[in-house]
Design an enzyme around this catalytic site. Sequence first.
Site, PDB file in Angstrom:
ATOM      1  N   GLY A   1      -0.616  -4.756  15.108  1.00 41.76           N
ATOM      2  CA  GLY A   1      -1.803  -4.919  13.997  1.00 41.76           C
ATOM      3  C   GLY A   1      -2.147  -6.020  13.205  1.00 41.76           C
ATOM      4  O   GLY A   1      -1.755  -6.657  12.662  1.00 41.76           O
TER       5      GLY A   1
ATOM      6  N   VAL B   1       0.765   2.588  16.839  1.00 40.31           N
ATOM      7  CA  VAL B   1       2.618   1.772  16.991  1.00 40.31           C
ATOM      8  C   VAL B   1       3.526   3.082  16.843  1.00 40.31           C
ATOM      9  O   VAL B   1       5.078   2.143  17.094  1.00 40.31           O
ATOM     10  CB  VAL B   1       2.628   0.135  16.357  1.00 40.31           C
ATOM     11  CG1 VAL B   1       2.159  -0.570  16.721  1.00 40.31           C
ATOM     12  CG2 VAL B   1       3.645   0.697  14.285  1.00 40.31           C
TER      13      VAL B   1
ATOM     14  N   SER C   1       9.389  -9.286   5.125  1.00 39.77           N
ATOM     15  CA  SER C   1       8.970  -9.852   3.774  1.00 39.77           C
ATOM     16  C   SER C   1       9.939 -10.178   2.566  1.00 39.77           C
ATOM     17  O   SER C   1      11.546  -9.859   2.716  1.00 39.77           O
ATOM     18  CB  SER C   1       8.621  -8.154   3.286  1.00 39.77           C
ATOM     19  OG  SER C   1       8.478  -8.484   1.556  1.00 39.77           O
TER      20      SER C   1
ATOM     21  N   TYR D   1       9.912   0.383   2.068  1.00 40.24           N
ATOM     22  CA  TYR D   1       9.478  -0.973   2.787  1.00 40.24           C
ATOM     23  C   TYR D   1      10.394  -1.989   2.573  1.00 40.24           C
ATOM     24  O   TYR D   1      10.438  -2.472   3.474  1.00 40.24           O
ATOM     25  CB  TYR D   1       8.009  -1.283   1.865  1.00 40.24           C
ATOM     26  CG  TYR D   1       7.204  -3.138   1.863  1.00 40.24           C
ATOM     27  CD1 TYR D   1       6.461  -2.425   2.932  1.00 40.24           C
ATOM     28  CD2 TYR D   1       8.132  -4.308   1.500  1.00 40.24           C
ATOM     29  CE1 TYR D   1       5.755  -3.731   3.404  1.00 40.24           C
ATOM     30  CE2 TYR D   1       7.283  -5.224   2.173  1.00 40.24           C
ATOM     31  CZ  TYR D   1       6.193  -4.725   3.156  1.00 40.24           C
ATOM     32  OH  TYR D   1       5.401  -6.083   3.080  1.00 40.24           O
TER      33      TYR D   1
ATOM     34  N   ILE E   1       0.803 -12.794   0.238  1.00 44.92           N
ATOM     35  CA  ILE E   1       0.331 -13.652   1.269  1.00 44.92           C
ATOM     36  C   ILE E   1      -1.062 -13.129   0.699  1.00 44.92           C
ATOM     37  O   ILE E   1      -1.101 -11.705   0.680  1.00 44.92           O
ATOM     38  CB  ILE E   1       0.663 -14.094   2.720  1.00 44.92           C
ATOM     39  CG1 ILE E   1       1.915 -13.618   2.340  1.00 44.92           C
ATOM     40  CG2 ILE E   1      -0.314 -14.529   3.562  1.00 44.92           C
ATOM     41  CD1 ILE E   1       2.290 -15.162   2.494  1.00 44.92           C
TER      42      ILE E   1
END
Length: 243
Positions: free
Chosen positions: A12, A64, A141, A154, A187
């Site tokens: 990615g 992926v 994360s 997530y 970010i």
Amino acid sequence: MESERQIVFISGASRGIGAAIARCLAGAGFDIWLNYHTSQDSAEALKAEIEEKGRCCTLLPFDVTDEKAAHDALEPMLSTNVPFGFVHNVGITRDTLLPMMRRDEWDAVIDVHLTSFFILARLFSKVMISKRRGRIISIASVSCGTGQAGQTNYAAAKAGLIGASKSLARELARRNILVNVVSPGLIDTDMIKDLPLDKIMPLIPMNRIGTVEEVAGVVRFLLSKDADYITGQVISVNGGLYM
Ligand code: NAP
């Protein structure tokens, strides 16, 4: 960089943090195997930029989560070259509160982050074992440390990635293959473009979001000789958001 440490595969990496990692590692002397899914134009522009720096960049477009596509793309490459590094950066979000979350939103996030780690880390660790050297770095994360409303999928995927990386670090340490995790806070990439940054900013002790280069530099460190005795660790890059 030592000549045998020359190739790094990044999942990615057409945009955002992955693209910054590719630029940074090319600047450090690595050749890049660059995976992406749909952003062909940015991947090609990045390839040209890396090649201008005198490094090789091989584009490996595949989803992926598609095990056959990953094997078809990588197995011919791995029969002639064994990368020194595998950086598992790929990521998506499908944020919504759990009572409203659809099964496909749960599955997509688990598959892109975690099942793909199984598919790719298995391929790379096998060949790294034959060489008795290598580095595997996953991007997790801050969400899996703090928890985040709307991100059960997530946070679960990223927590799984940390558990899998720590376990793999134990499996591979005696083969001189080091496995670590870099865990960013907020970010500046497309991934956070819809977040209410004015509300989030006061929660960040450093009072700013991070740059892609600040994450890439930590990945470069973990691929360097200076990190030869570091494995099974999670390094946060988050401006103090989670201590
Ligand atoms: P981004 O800008 O949205 O980029 C995501 C990258 O993943 C793109 O290159 C995209 O390629 C690729 N990708 C998505 N699905 C794919 C698939 N099925 N197969 C192959 N490639 C796929 O994301 P980012 O912000 O740079 O995030 C990079 C990593 O950092 C992720 O793991 C993310 O969870 C993590 N992270 C980000 C932040 C943040 O604040 N940005 C914070 C903590 C952690 P295409 O465009 O070609 O599809």
